[in-house]
Design a protein around this motif. Structure first.
Motif, mmCIF file in Angstrom:
data_model
loop_
_atom_site.group_PDB
_atom_site.id
_atom_site.type_symbol
_atom_site.label_atom_id
_atom_site.label_comp_id
_atom_site.label_asym_id
_atom_site.label_seq_id
_atom_site.Cartn_x
_atom_site.Cartn_y
_atom_site.Cartn_z
ATOM 1 N N ASN A 166 0.870 -1.269 0.022
ATOM 2 C CA ASN A 166 0.236 -0.027 0.087
ATOM 3 C C ASN A 166 1.151 1.141 0.062
ATOM 4 O O ASN A 166 0.911 2.015 1.041
ATOM 5 C CB ASN A 166 -0.983 0.136 1.192
ATOM 6 N N PRO A 167 1.613 1.714 -1.067
ATOM 7 C CA PRO A 167 2.533 2.830 -1.319
ATOM 8 C C PRO A 167 1.985 3.861 -1.038
ATOM 9 O O PRO A 167 2.632 4.872 -0.668
ATOM 10 C CB PRO A 167 3.146 2.613 -2.836
ATOM 11 N N ASP A 168 0.472 4.237 -0.981
ATOM 12 C CA ASP A 168 -0.095 5.393 -0.786
ATOM 13 C C ASP A 168 -0.411 5.647 0.715
ATOM 14 O O ASP A 168 -0.861 6.832 0.786
ATOM 15 C CB ASP A 168 -1.242 5.609 -1.718
ATOM 16 N N ILE A 169 -0.056 4.663 1.625
ATOM 17 C CA ILE A 169 -0.361 4.689 2.836
ATOM 18 C C ILE A 169 0.758 4.892 3.714
ATOM 19 O O ILE A 169 1.685 4.039 3.880
ATOM 20 C CB ILE A 169 -1.470 3.686 3.413
ATOM 21 N N SER A 170 1.110 5.908 4.406
ATOM 22 C CA SER A 170 2.023 5.920 5.519
ATOM 23 C C SER A 170 1.707 5.490 6.686
ATOM 24 O O SER A 170 0.487 5.527 7.263
ATOM 25 C CB SER A 170 2.319 7.438 5.734
ATOM 26 N N VAL A 171 2.394 4.786 7.455
ATOM 27 C CA VAL A 171 2.254 4.190 8.822
ATOM 28 C C VAL A 171 3.047 4.862 9.894
ATOM 29 O O VAL A 171 4.366 4.843 9.336
ATOM 30 C CB VAL A 171 2.400 2.535 8.770
ATOM 31 N N GLN A 172 2.380 5.188 10.762
ATOM 32 C CA GLN A 172 3.065 5.854 11.881
ATOM 33 C C GLN A 172 2.758 4.794 13.288
ATOM 34 O O GLN A 172 1.992 4.436 13.563
ATOM 35 C CB GLN A 172 2.440 7.365 12.135
ATOM 36 N N VAL A 173 3.832 4.816 14.011
ATOM 37 C CA VAL A 173 3.889 4.065 15.089
ATOM 38 C C VAL A 173 4.221 4.441 16.338
ATOM 39 O O VAL A 173 5.178 5.339 16.652
ATOM 40 C CB VAL A 173 4.861 2.570 14.860
ATOM 41 N N ILE A 174 3.188 4.510 17.441
ATOM 42 C CA ILE A 174 3.674 4.601 18.920
ATOM 43 C C ILE A 174 3.689 3.220 19.411
ATOM 44 O O ILE A 174 2.614 2.421 19.467
ATOM 45 C CB ILE A 174 2.530 5.649 19.227
ATOM 46 N N ALA A 175 4.694 2.892 19.999
ATOM 47 C CA ALA A 175 4.933 1.673 20.737
ATOM 48 C C ALA A 175 4.933 2.123 22.330
ATOM 49 O O ALA A 175 5.302 3.129 22.890
ATOM 50 C CB ALA A 175 6.347 1.425 20.322
ATOM 51 N N GLY A 176 4.428 0.979 22.926
ATOM 52 C CA GLY A 176 4.275 0.967 24.413
ATOM 53 C C GLY A 176 3.967 -0.144 24.924
ATOM 54 O O GLY A 176 3.510 -1.180 24.230
ATOM 55 N N GLY A 177 3.859 -0.283 26.441
ATOM 56 C CA GLY A 177 3.054 -1.680 26.921
ATOM 57 C C GLY A 177 1.475 -1.381 26.908
ATOM 58 O O GLY A 177 0.934 -0.174 26.584
ATOM 59 N N SER A 178 0.894 -2.556 27.104
ATOM 60 C CA SER A 178 -0.690 -2.626 26.715
ATOM 61 C C SER A 178 -1.365 -1.563 27.702
ATOM 62 O O SER A 178 -2.251 -0.786 27.264
ATOM 63 C CB SER A 178 -1.081 -4.068 26.942
ATOM 64 N N GLY A 179 -0.988 -1.382 29.059
ATOM 65 C CA GLY A 179 -1.564 -0.284 29.912
ATOM 66 C C GLY A 179 -1.409 0.971 29.770
ATOM 67 O O GLY A 179 -2.334 1.789 29.585
ATOM 68 N N GLU A 180 -0.057 1.209 29.146
ATOM 69 C CA GLU A 180 0.211 2.731 28.758
ATOM 70 C C GLU A 180 -0.521 2.799 27.331
ATOM 71 O O GLU A 180 -1.476 4.026 27.346
ATOM 72 C CB GLU A 180 1.738 2.567 28.243
ATOM 73 N N LEU A 181 -0.845 2.006 26.432
ATOM 74 C CA LEU A 181 -1.318 2.412 25.260
ATOM 75 C C LEU A 181 -3.081 2.540 25.615
ATOM 76 O O LEU A 181 -3.634 3.419 25.050
ATOM 77 C CB LEU A 181 -1.219 1.498 24.199
ATOM 78 N N LEU A 182 -3.407 1.617 26.295
ATOM 79 C CA LEU A 182 -4.835 1.900 26.635
ATOM 80 C C LEU A 182 -5.138 2.981 27.418
ATOM 81 O O LEU A 182 -6.223 3.864 26.995
ATOM 82 C CB LEU A 182 -5.448 0.863 27.494
ATOM 83 N N THR A 183 -4.297 3.629 28.174
ATOM 84 C CA THR A 183 -4.512 4.801 28.936
ATOM 85 C C THR A 183 -4.413 5.924 27.870
ATOM 86 O O THR A 183 -5.294 6.806 28.065
ATOM 87 C CB THR A 183 -3.477 5.133 30.059
ATOM 88 N N ARG A 184 -3.809 5.775 26.826
ATOM 89 C CA ARG A 184 -3.768 6.801 26.022
ATOM 90 C C ARG A 184 -4.987 6.886 25.199
ATOM 91 O O ARG A 184 -5.308 7.796 24.843
ATOM 92 C CB ARG A 184 -2.419 6.577 25.059
ATOM 93 N N VAL A 185 -5.395 5.702 24.637
ATOM 94 C CA VAL A 185 -6.479 5.640 23.991
ATOM 95 C C VAL A 185 -7.666 6.271 24.728
ATOM 96 O O VAL A 185 -8.664 6.856 24.250
ATOM 97 C CB VAL A 185 -6.995 4.165 23.505
ATOM 98 N N LYS A 186 -7.848 5.911 26.011
ATOM 99 C CA LYS A 186 -9.091 6.292 26.751
ATOM 100 C C LYS A 186 -8.721 8.033 27.126
ATOM 101 O O LYS A 186 -9.683 8.665 27.020
ATOM 102 C CB LYS A 186 -8.796 5.899 28.409
ATOM 103 N N ALA A 187 -7.576 8.384 27.114
ATOM 104 C CA ALA A 187 -7.258 9.979 27.155
ATOM 105 C C ALA A 187 -7.780 10.591 25.928
ATOM 106 O O ALA A 187 -7.972 11.942 26.021
ATOM 107 C CB ALA A 187 -5.954 10.234 27.730
ATOM 108 N N GLU A 188 -7.683 10.008 24.983
ATOM 109 C CA GLU A 188 -7.952 10.604 23.582
ATOM 110 C C GLU A 188 -9.399 10.402 22.920
ATOM 111 O O GLU A 188 -9.495 10.472 21.882
ATOM 112 C CB GLU A 188 -6.946 10.061 22.495
ATOM 113 N N ARG A 189 -10.247 9.737 23.986
ATOM 114 C CA ARG A 189 -11.580 9.368 23.637
ATOM 115 C C ARG A 189 -12.315 10.450 22.681
ATOM 116 O O ARG A 189 -12.889 9.970 21.715
ATOM 117 C CB ARG A 189 -12.254 8.868 24.668
ATOM 118 N N ASN A 190 -12.268 11.526 23.079
ATOM 119 C CA ASN A 190 -12.918 12.723 22.746
ATOM 120 C C ASN A 190 -12.313 13.142 21.312
ATOM 121 O O ASN A 190 -12.959 14.249 20.539
ATOM 122 C CB ASN A 190 -13.298 13.838 23.437
ATOM 123 N N ASN A 191 -11.055 12.867 21.170
ATOM 124 C CA ASN A 191 -10.363 13.295 20.085
ATOM 125 C C ASN A 191 -9.149 12.293 19.623
ATOM 126 O O ASN A 191 -8.235 12.597 19.906
ATOM 127 C CB ASN A 191 -9.898 14.639 20.329
#
Length: 328
Positions: free
Chosen positions: A53-78
């Motif tokens: 898929n050369p037209d799609i750029s992939v950006q990665v944020i790496a972390g532990g499961s708990g860290e990433l879930l906390t991030r998703v929750k914090a960004e719930r409204n945006n």
């Protein structure tokens, strides 16, 4: 300040410093992946996906499961992320409203147990939680054989565990022990163990000879052993659960179409063959052979693991863990 809060702040600072994989955000198409899997496998996925898929750029944020879930929750409204990749299924089950329903065309290759009924997530890998033992520091004959053994006085200061608030695999270890024996056994295990901030350290420090025994996913032992480290896996004789890791689309993410394409790729047979080859994981697909070197499932005592009840009990169990840990 609780241990979970301290480690979250440290993890958030580390996440902010991580470079993005893939092309710049200004590319025509973008998918933002929050990844709890190894850097090596993540990069292999990014390379293969972007080649297809050369037209799609992939950006990665790496972390532990708990860290990433906390991030998703914090960004719930945006929401800033599109895909959550690799946490245990109970991480998703803890708040399914954070994820969009999406049934990948690849879903037919998975057992029902690896699929959330409303397609909020799809299985990624399956693995058992085991003990990693450095055989130069402790002969296998002297190593713990059961979860209950970890509470014995002779293992005080010889056990390494990840913080269950930061690591999905560490929480599944905690929950399994509580499910089997309750806090009567879990409390002395907490007293015996040394805790680290990530699941990676829980096996790497054992492989390096810093401590004799760690709790980890089985594929981490296989990787460490293949790298020449003097380690072996011990599957608890009182039973260990086959835990499903998963991938899902973050609700309201900025790039839903690219997210679906990425999930289609990650759930495909070629991607699962990569996870077997590069990470030594058991695929959640029915048509991918497990990696050589892992124990046959028929030789392991398997106990049930209900991801929904684990998610339901998570906050209470982590609060109780924090209480016991603070008294060490």
């Amino acid at each position: 300040m609780t241990i979970q809060r301290r480690l979250f702040l440290a993890g958030a600072a580390a996440l902010a410093c991580l470079p993005m994989l893939g092309s710049a955000a200004s590319a025509a198409g973008t998918v933002v992946v929050y990844s709890a899997i190894s850097t090596k496998l993540t990069q292999a996925f990014v390379d293969a996906f972007q080649k297809a898929n050369p037209d799609i750029s992939v950006q990665v944020i790496a972390g532990g499961s708990g860290e990433l879930l906390t991030r998703v929750k914090a960004e719930r409204n945006n929401p800033l992320g599109d895909v959550l990749l690799g946490p245990d299924a109970d991480t998703f089950d803890s708040d399914l409203s954070l994820f969009d329903s999406y049934e990948s065309p690849e879903s037919g290759a998975f057992d029902a147990a690896a699929l959330q009924p409303d397609h909020k997530y799809t299985g990624f890998s399956t693995n058992f939680q085991v003990f990693i033992v450095n055989t130069k520091m402790m002969p296998l004959s002297d190593a713990p054989k059961t979860w209950k053994d970890l509470a014995k006085p002779e293992f005080k200061g010889k056990i390494l565990m990840a913080n269950p608030a930061q690591s999905g695999s560490a929480f599944s270890q905690l929950h399994q022990i509580i499910d089997l024996y309750g806090w009567e056994v879990m409390d002395p295990i907490i007293d015996n163990a040394t805790f680290v901030s990530s699941s990676k350290l829980a096996f790497q420090n054992v492989a390096k000879g810093e401590i004799a025994v760690g709790l980890t996913s089985e594929f981490n032992v296989l990787q460490s052993k293949n790298e020449g480290n003097p380690v072996e896996a011990v599957y608890p004789e009182d039973g260990t659960a086959l835990v499903v890791d998963a991938v899902g689309i973050i609700a309201g993410g900025p790039n839903p179409d690219a997210a679906k394409k990425f999930v289609d790729f990650v759930t495909s047979k070629p991607a699962h063959e990569m996870l077997v080859e590069l990470d030594g994981r058991r695929s959640a697909r029915n048509d991918v052979t497990p990696p050589a070197g892992l124990a046959e499932v028929s030789t392991i005592k398997v106990v049930p693991y209900n991801t929904v009840s684990a998610a339901k009990d998570k906050d209470a169990e982590l609060a109780r863990f924090d209480e016991t840990f603070s008294q060490k």
